[in-house]
Every structure is written in C-alpha cells, then in structure tokens.
Scaffold this active site. Structure first.
Site, PDB file in Angstrom:
ATOM      1  N   GLY A  46       1.155  -0.874   0.143  1.00 35.69           N
ATOM      2  CA  GLY A  46       0.113   0.111  -0.033  1.00 35.69           C
ATOM      3  C   GLY A  46       1.013   1.172  -0.141  1.00 35.69           C
ATOM      4  O   GLY A  46       2.074   1.202   0.625  1.00 35.69           O
ATOM      5  N   GLN A  51       2.640   9.539   1.180  1.00 35.29           N
ATOM      6  CA  GLN A  51       4.381   9.313   0.844  1.00 35.29           C
ATOM      7  C   GLN A  51       5.026   9.479   0.139  1.00 35.29           C
ATOM      8  O   GLN A  51       6.159   9.529   0.068  1.00 35.29           O
ATOM      9  CB  GLN A  51       3.856   7.988   1.345  1.00 35.29           C
ATOM     10  CG  GLN A  51       3.171   7.395   2.852  1.00 35.29           C
ATOM     11  CD  GLN A  51       3.449   5.973   2.457  1.00 35.29           C
ATOM     12  OE1 GLN A  51       2.730   4.765   2.171  1.00 35.29           O
ATOM     13  NE2 GLN A  51       4.973   4.890   3.365  1.00 35.29           N
ATOM     14  N   CYS A  88       6.054   0.301   7.148  1.00 35.74           N
ATOM     15  CA  CYS A  88       5.995   1.122   6.316  1.00 35.74           C
ATOM     16  C   CYS A  88       6.440   1.116   5.840  1.00 35.74           C
ATOM     17  O   CYS A  88       8.200   1.713   5.950  1.00 35.74           O
ATOM     18  CB  CYS A  88       5.274   2.411   7.347  1.00 35.74           C
ATOM     19  SG  CYS A  88       4.937   3.900   6.399  1.00 35.74           S
ATOM     20  N   LEU A  89       7.003   1.554   4.528  1.00 31.51           N
ATOM     21  CA  LEU A  89       7.326   2.324   3.430  1.00 31.51           C
ATOM     22  C   LEU A  89       8.508   3.441   3.780  1.00 31.51           C
ATOM     23  O   LEU A  89       9.135   3.582   3.512  1.00 31.51           O
ATOM     24  CB  LEU A  89       7.295   2.127   1.846  1.00 31.51           C
ATOM     25  CG  LEU A  89       6.545   1.149   1.201  1.00 31.51           C
ATOM     26  CD1 LEU A  89       6.060   1.174  -0.156  1.00 31.51           C
ATOM     27  CD2 LEU A  89       7.525   0.053   1.509  1.00 31.51           C
ATOM     28  N   HIS A 130      -3.975   1.125   7.480  1.00 33.43           N
ATOM     29  CA  HIS A 130      -2.763   1.267   7.527  1.00 33.43           C
ATOM     30  C   HIS A 130      -2.385   2.849   6.904  1.00 33.43           C
ATOM     31  O   HIS A 130      -2.314   3.910   7.466  1.00 33.43           O
ATOM     32  CB  HIS A 130      -1.620   0.737   7.268  1.00 33.43           C
ATOM     33  CG  HIS A 130      -0.273   1.268   7.603  1.00 33.43           C
ATOM     34  ND1 HIS A 130       0.711   1.624   8.199  1.00 33.43           N
ATOM     35  CD2 HIS A 130       0.261   2.252   6.810  1.00 33.43           C
ATOM     36  CE1 HIS A 130       1.915   1.754   8.011  1.00 33.43           C
ATOM     37  NE2 HIS A 130       1.229   2.092   6.770  1.00 33.43           N
ATOM     38  N   GLU A 131      -2.894   2.282   5.322  1.00 28.29           N
ATOM     39  CA  GLU A 131      -3.282   4.377   4.108  1.00 28.29           C
ATOM     40  C   GLU A 131      -4.320   4.855   4.171  1.00 28.29           C
ATOM     41  O   GLU A 131      -3.674   5.998   4.170  1.00 28.29           O
ATOM     42  CB  GLU A 131      -3.206   3.386   3.070  1.00 28.29           C
ATOM     43  CG  GLU A 131      -1.825   2.100   2.695  1.00 28.29           C
ATOM     44  CD  GLU A 131      -0.685   2.458   2.712  1.00 28.29           C
ATOM     45  OE1 GLU A 131      -0.395   3.571   2.740  1.00 28.29           O
ATOM     46  OE2 GLU A 131       0.275   1.375   3.029  1.00 28.29           O
ATOM     47  N   HIS A 134      -2.286   7.758   6.967  1.00 22.06           N
ATOM     48  CA  HIS A 134      -1.320   8.745   6.736  1.00 22.06           C
ATOM     49  C   HIS A 134      -2.418   9.406   5.718  1.00 22.06           C
ATOM     50  O   HIS A 134      -1.679  10.701   6.474  1.00 22.06           O
ATOM     51  CB  HIS A 134      -0.471   7.405   5.316  1.00 22.06           C
ATOM     52  CG  HIS A 134       0.354   7.431   5.167  1.00 22.06           C
ATOM     53  ND1 HIS A 134       1.628   7.483   5.537  1.00 22.06           N
ATOM     54  CD2 HIS A 134       0.767   5.987   5.395  1.00 22.06           C
ATOM     55  CE1 HIS A 134       2.855   6.396   5.490  1.00 22.06           C
ATOM     56  NE2 HIS A 134       1.670   5.122   5.974  1.00 22.06           N
TER      57      HIS A 134
END
Ligand code: ZN
Length: 166
Positions: A46, A51, A88-89, A130-131, A134
């Site tokens: 995701g 991000q 997380c990226l 999670h997304e 953000h």
C-alpha cells in the site's frame, strides 16, 4: 508512469492533514499510476499520497487481491479486532505489532469520481487502516502496541524454550 521518491519519518509532510480530491483529471490518473508503480517497485502492499509528498486523500493498495486506487476514502464501518505485525515504506527497517479492526468497510471514489464501496477483511483491512491513517498524518508507530526487534523476539523464544526444558 514513473517511480516517485518515498519520503521518510521525520519529514513534516507525513504529519499533515491531506485535502480531498476535487478534480478527477489527468493529473490524478498520473499520480495514481505513479503511486502504484512506486509501491510495486518498493515491494509494498500500500502507499498513500503523502508518502510521495502529495497532500491529497489518495491511496493505492494491493495485498494480492488486485490493485485498488482509492480517492477520498472513508471508513464507514468496522468490526472485530486483530493484532499483528506492520511495517511502513516511510519507516524503513522497523516493524511493530498494531491492533486494528478485523473487518473494514470503505466508501471512496475511483479515478473517474465514480463511487466505490469496499468490504475488506484481515490483512486487506489492516492495509486500508494503515494507508488511511497516512491521510491524517498518522504513522503506525504512533499506535503500535510494541516494536518488534528480530533479535529480541528470537531471544524471548529461546528463553521460553529453556524454561520449558527445566
Ligand atoms: Zn505506511
């Protein structure tokens, strides 16, 4: 289509409230395509627009059930609970245990502004939560039950095992 740079924890843009998308134009489609490319390139499941430094309410998710491009997503219903590991990226090299709902229902729009209604479960529901966090400037590290340290986990397991032996 292009790979965009993923910004990391410590960057202010990850902490901002994102604005809704109002124009469903070519720029939005390019952003969504770039985000998908960037997510796949980084082996993520995701990615949220902040991000890649864009403060708009846009996410892409692919947990192995196909690519979903969600614009202006809102969680309308949750059920149950699950605790599990998350990374997380934008927080490279770390992971933690996070408690999330087990079932999450989302209303959103697609890249053309058409309504999308999605019922997700398990890992898919976790990724959605999670997304969407953000988009409100929230990172999983803010709400994790605890950090996972690979060595520590292993040692704990060893200790338990040794205790059992005695
Ligand atoms: Zn993330």
């Amino acid at each position: 289509m292009a790979i965009r740079k993923i910004i990391e924890i410590g960057d202010d843009k990850l902490r901002k409230q994102c604005k809704p998308v109002e124009k469903f134009d070519k720029r939005l489609k390019i952003l969504l395509d770039d985000m998908a490319d960037t997510m796949y390139e980084a082996n993520g499941v995701g990615l949220a627009a902040p991000q890649v430094g864009i403060l708009r309410r846009v996410v892409v998710v692919d947990v192995g059930e196909g690519l979903f491009k969600l614009v202006n997503p809102v969680i309308v219903e949750t059920e149950g609970e699950q605790s599990g590991p998350e990374g997380c990226l934008s927080v490279p090299g770390r992971s933690g245990i996070v408690t999330r709902p087990m079932i999450v229902t989302v209303d959103a729009q697609d890249e053309n502004g058409e309504p999308v209604h999605l019922r997700t479960e398990g890992f898919f529901a976790r990724a959605i939560c999670h997304e969407l966090d953000h988009l409100d400037g929230v990172l999983y590290v803010d709400k994790m039950d605890r950090e996972i340290f690979d060595d520590e986990e292993y040692e704990e397991y060893d200790e338990e095992y040794e205790e059992d032996e005695e």
